[in-house]
Structure formats: C-alpha cells, structure tokens
Scaffold this motif. Structure first.
Motif, PDB file in Angstrom:
ATOM      1  N   MET A   1       0.847  -1.176   0.000  1.00 21.23           N
ATOM      2  CA  MET A   1       0.000   0.000   0.000  1.00 21.23           C
ATOM      3  C   MET A   1       0.894   1.242   0.000  1.00 21.23           C
ATOM      4  O   MET A   1       1.843   1.328   0.771  1.00 21.23           O
ATOM      5  CB  MET A   1      -0.897  -0.029   1.245  1.00 21.23           C
ATOM      6  CG  MET A   1      -1.882   1.109   1.298  1.00 21.23           C
ATOM      7  SD  MET A   1      -3.013   1.036   2.710  1.00 21.23           S
ATOM      8  CE  MET A   1      -3.980  -0.383   2.292  1.00 21.23           C
ATOM      9  N   LYS A   2       0.574   2.178  -0.867  1.00 24.45           N
ATOM     10  CA  LYS A   2       1.368   3.392  -1.001  1.00 24.45           C
ATOM     11  C   LYS A   2       1.116   4.344   0.176  1.00 24.45           C
ATOM     12  O   LYS A   2      -0.007   4.492   0.634  1.00 24.45           O
ATOM     13  CB  LYS A   2       1.004   4.089  -2.312  1.00 24.45           C
ATOM     14  CG  LYS A   2       1.856   5.290  -2.589  1.00 24.45           C
ATOM     15  CD  LYS A   2       1.490   5.945  -3.898  1.00 24.45           C
ATOM     16  CE  LYS A   2       2.331   7.194  -4.054  1.00 24.45           C
ATOM     17  NZ  LYS A   2       1.891   8.017  -5.152  1.00 24.45           N
ATOM     18  N   THR A   3       2.168   4.984   0.639  1.00 23.79           N
ATOM     19  CA  THR A   3       2.063   5.944   1.728  1.00 23.79           C
ATOM     20  C   THR A   3       1.425   7.229   1.207  1.00 23.79           C
ATOM     21  O   THR A   3       1.829   7.745   0.166  1.00 23.79           O
ATOM     22  CB  THR A   3       3.462   6.257   2.301  1.00 23.79           C
ATOM     23  OG1 THR A   3       4.040   5.037   2.768  1.00 23.79           O
ATOM     24  CG2 THR A   3       3.367   7.246   3.446  1.00 23.79           C
ATOM     25  N   PRO A  28      -7.813   2.886   8.787  1.00 24.91           N
ATOM     26  CA  PRO A  28      -6.914   1.922   9.434  1.00 24.91           C
ATOM     27  C   PRO A  28      -6.073   1.173   8.402  1.00 24.91           C
ATOM     28  O   PRO A  28      -6.525   0.884   7.297  1.00 24.91           O
ATOM     29  CB  PRO A  28      -7.866   0.982  10.172  1.00 24.91           C
ATOM     30  CG  PRO A  28      -9.167   1.120   9.469  1.00 24.91           C
ATOM     31  CD  PRO A  28      -9.209   2.505   8.910  1.00 24.91           C
ATOM     32  N   GLY A  29      -4.831   0.909   8.768  1.00 22.72           N
ATOM     33  CA  GLY A  29      -3.943   0.163   7.887  1.00 22.72           C
ATOM     34  C   GLY A  29      -3.204   1.018   6.870  1.00 22.72           C
ATOM     35  O   GLY A  29      -2.252   0.567   6.265  1.00 22.72           O
ATOM     36  N   GLN A  80       1.338   3.442  11.512  1.00 20.71           N
ATOM     37  CA  GLN A  80       0.675   4.194  10.447  1.00 20.71           C
ATOM     38  C   GLN A  80       1.384   5.496  10.094  1.00 20.71           C
ATOM     39  O   GLN A  80       1.221   5.999   8.989  1.00 20.71           O
ATOM     40  CB  GLN A  80      -0.775   4.517  10.845  1.00 20.71           C
ATOM     41  CG  GLN A  80      -1.705   3.322  10.743  1.00 20.71           C
ATOM     42  CD  GLN A  80      -3.138   3.724  11.026  1.00 20.71           C
ATOM     43  OE1 GLN A  80      -3.554   3.717  12.173  1.00 20.71           O
ATOM     44  NE2 GLN A  80      -3.854   4.087   9.991  1.00 20.71           N
ATOM     45  N   ILE A  81       2.132   6.076  11.013  1.00 25.81           N
ATOM     46  CA  ILE A  81       2.798   7.352  10.744  1.00 25.81           C
ATOM     47  C   ILE A  81       4.268   7.087  10.417  1.00 25.81           C
ATOM     48  O   ILE A  81       5.022   6.612  11.267  1.00 25.81           O
ATOM     49  CB  ILE A  81       2.704   8.298  11.955  1.00 25.81           C
ATOM     50  CG1 ILE A  81       1.252   8.640  12.274  1.00 25.81           C
ATOM     51  CG2 ILE A  81       3.500   9.577  11.695  1.00 25.81           C
ATOM     52  CD1 ILE A  81       1.067   9.476  13.532  1.00 25.81           C
ATOM     53  N   GLU A  82       4.648   7.411   9.186  1.00 21.68           N
ATOM     54  CA  GLU A  82       6.057   7.280   8.805  1.00 21.68           C
ATOM     55  C   GLU A  82       6.830   8.542   9.159  1.00 21.68           C
ATOM     56  O   GLU A  82       7.937   8.469   9.667  1.00 21.68           O
ATOM     57  CB  GLU A  82       6.173   6.958   7.314  1.00 21.68           C
ATOM     58  CG  GLU A  82       5.729   5.543   7.003  1.00 21.68           C
ATOM     59  CD  GLU A  82       6.075   5.101   5.615  1.00 21.68           C
ATOM     60  OE1 GLU A  82       6.812   5.816   4.896  1.00 21.68           O
ATOM     61  OE2 GLU A  82       5.605   4.021   5.225  1.00 21.68           O
TER      62      GLU A  82
END
Length: 166
Positions: A1-3, A28-29, A80-82
C-alpha cells in the motif's frame, strides 16, 4: 500500500492534534506522511520578504508541549505514521498553494470540523477559503475523543451475595 502524504492545518494547539488519531482511525492500515501546516500571509515589507528564507521567528509559536505531543503520537501510531513534520505556508494565493501541494506531493488535506484556528501572528489566517479554492481533496474529521472506561454499578455488594448463598 502506497504511503499517503497528508497536510493538516494547525494553529499549534493540542486541540488541533486531535485530527491525527481521527484520521488514523478513519483509515486503518494506511501509512501516512503527515505535515502539520500553519498558514501565514506575506508581508508588504521588502526587507521581510528578503529575509523570508532565514525566518525562524514563527517557530517560537510551536510550544514544547505541542512537540512532545507530536512525538507521543508518532510513537503511539508508529505503524501508520512514517513521518510527522511541522511547517509554515507563506502565501495567500491559490496558485502558490497548488505549487506547495505539488512540491510536497500532498494527496489530501485533513481538517477538523468546526475547529477555530487561533491567529498566531497578525499575518495568520484561517485556511478554509484557500483549501476550497484549490480544489484539493479535503477530508473533514470529527475530533478524536479517547474512549473512557465505562463504570458499571454493582447490583449487589459482596456481603449481600454471601448472605444469599447461605
């Protein structure tokens, strides 16, 4: 999944940070790079415009308490947070704002419903009109409220239960 790269308007209040858990709960996710942005108009003073790239005066408005809460949220929602950063947007035209979004590859803007953004400086402004006119996808979020444990009242005390068993 792309950020996804998300812009969240902020006035650097703790209330404005309620948008982050609300966004993460709504999707979510999904992984996010979140940029918290305060909007400032440009000054008419040529000397201030020349010194714009060296400005740090506005960062005085970012409190240590706000930064600590950002760090806490980054750790709590690390799945979830890069990246979580704070910035200022200088300008008040749609063209400049679109360039800003394009340069940072912003996919969406997430903002709290009915949040009144405090003016940090005389040049601060509420970003609503600019967001609407830019035609960027805006997600309106209800502020996240941490669920409180429910207290249940006992129907019987322990003594009453012992008496009933006899």
């Amino acid at each position: 999944m792309k950020t996804k790269n998300i812009l969240i308007p902020t006035d650097f209040s703790l209330d404005s940070l309620k948008a982050i858990p609300a966004l993460l709960q709504q999707q979510p996710g999904q992984k996010f790079n979140i940029t918290l942005v305060n909007f400032l108009g440009l000054s008419d003073s040529i000397s201030e415009l020349l010194m714009l790239s060296r400005r740090s005066r506005e960062y005085e408005y970012v409190t240590q308490e706000f930064l600590n809460e950002c760090t806490r949220l980054s750790r709590e929602y690390s799945a979830q947070i890069e990246h979580l950063t704070t910035e200022f947007f200088y300008g008040n035209t749609v063209a400049v704002f679109k360039n800003y979004l394009e340069a940072r590859e912003i996919n969406q803007v997430a903002r709290l419903k009915d949040h009144a953004y405090a003016k940090l400086t005389p040049l601060s402004y509420e970003p609503g009109t600019l967001l609407e006119r830019s035609k960027c996808q805006v997600i309106n979020l209800n502020p996240y409220v941490k669920p409180q444990p429910v207290k249940v009242k006992a129907l019987h005390t322990e003594d009453e239960l012992e008496l009933q068993q006899v």
